[in-house]
Design an enzyme around this catalytic site. Sequence first.
Site, mmCIF file in Angstrom:
data_model
loop_
_atom_site.group_PDB
_atom_site.id
_atom_site.type_symbol
_atom_site.label_atom_id
_atom_site.label_comp_id
_atom_site.label_asym_id
_atom_site.label_seq_id
_atom_site.Cartn_x
_atom_site.Cartn_y
_atom_site.Cartn_z
ATOM 1 N N PRO A 2 -21.212 -39.629 5.302
ATOM 2 C CA PRO A 2 -21.318 -40.873 5.149
ATOM 3 C C PRO A 2 -20.168 -41.899 5.219
ATOM 4 O O PRO A 2 -19.058 -41.253 5.036
ATOM 5 C CB PRO A 2 -22.098 -41.094 3.704
ATOM 6 C CG PRO A 2 -21.401 -40.130 2.984
ATOM 7 C CD PRO A 2 -21.130 -38.860 4.098
ATOM 8 N N PRO A 36 -21.027 -33.726 7.419
ATOM 9 C CA PRO A 36 -19.940 -33.024 7.693
ATOM 10 C C PRO A 36 -18.485 -33.648 7.368
ATOM 11 O O PRO A 36 -18.619 -34.884 6.921
ATOM 12 C CB PRO A 36 -20.043 -33.463 9.166
ATOM 13 C CG PRO A 36 -20.983 -34.162 9.402
ATOM 14 C CD PRO A 36 -21.951 -34.302 8.209
ATOM 15 N N ARG A 41 -15.844 -41.196 5.404
ATOM 16 C CA ARG A 41 -14.973 -42.473 5.433
ATOM 17 C C ARG A 41 -15.387 -43.226 3.983
ATOM 18 O O ARG A 41 -16.356 -43.429 3.483
ATOM 19 C CB ARG A 41 -15.015 -43.468 6.655
ATOM 20 C CG ARG A 41 -15.639 -42.955 8.080
ATOM 21 C CD ARG A 41 -14.121 -42.652 8.599
ATOM 22 N NE ARG A 41 -14.280 -42.113 9.834
ATOM 23 C CZ ARG A 41 -14.806 -40.987 10.356
ATOM 24 N NH1 ARG A 41 -14.766 -40.028 9.494
ATOM 25 N NH2 ARG A 41 -15.031 -40.594 11.529
ATOM 26 N N ARG A 72 -32.092 -36.513 8.794
ATOM 27 C CA ARG A 72 -32.339 -35.865 7.579
ATOM 28 C C ARG A 72 -33.543 -36.041 7.139
ATOM 29 O O ARG A 72 -34.150 -37.410 7.151
ATOM 30 C CB ARG A 72 -31.182 -35.988 6.631
ATOM 31 C CG ARG A 72 -29.701 -35.358 7.302
ATOM 32 C CD ARG A 72 -28.771 -35.788 6.398
ATOM 33 N NE ARG A 72 -27.471 -35.415 6.952
ATOM 34 C CZ ARG A 72 -26.556 -36.256 7.792
ATOM 35 N NH1 ARG A 72 -26.888 -37.554 7.931
ATOM 36 N NH2 ARG A 72 -25.513 -35.971 8.032
#
Length: 129
Positions: A2, A36, A41, A72
Site C-alpha cells: 500500500p 510486497p 510507501r 485481492r
Amino acid sequence: MPHFIMEYSANLDDDLDIPALFEKLNATAIATGVFPIGGIRSRAIRCEHFRVGEGDPDNTFVHLTAKVGSGRSPEVLKEASDKIFETFSECLKPVFDRRWMSAGFEMIELHPERNYRMNNIHKKLADKG
C-alpha cells in the site's frame, strides 16, 4: 503497495512521532503477507488550515488512507485493513487519551486498468535476498 497517505491537523506537530508511526504501519503491512515490501510507501501531509467539529482550535484530526493494487479478495483486504487500523489506533491512543481527536482510516483499491507504475525497488530487494 500500500501507499499510506496520512493527513493531519497542524496542531498535532508536538504530539505525533510520524517516523515511528510509519515504521509500525509499514511493519504491520509487511507482516500481513499481503503486500510486497518494495511497493510500500508512507507520507504525511500536514494540514495548516483545518476546522474540526464546532471549530474548537484544540480539536485535532488524523486521516490515513491506504491505496492498494487490485486483485485481492474482499476478505483478504478486510483482514489487512483490520490489522492496519489496529496498529494505527494503538499508535494514536496516547494522544487520543489526552486530546480531542477525530481519527479515520480507509483502504482504497486502485482501478486495475488505470493505475500505472514504474518501480525497480522490487528488483533491488530480490537481488539482496
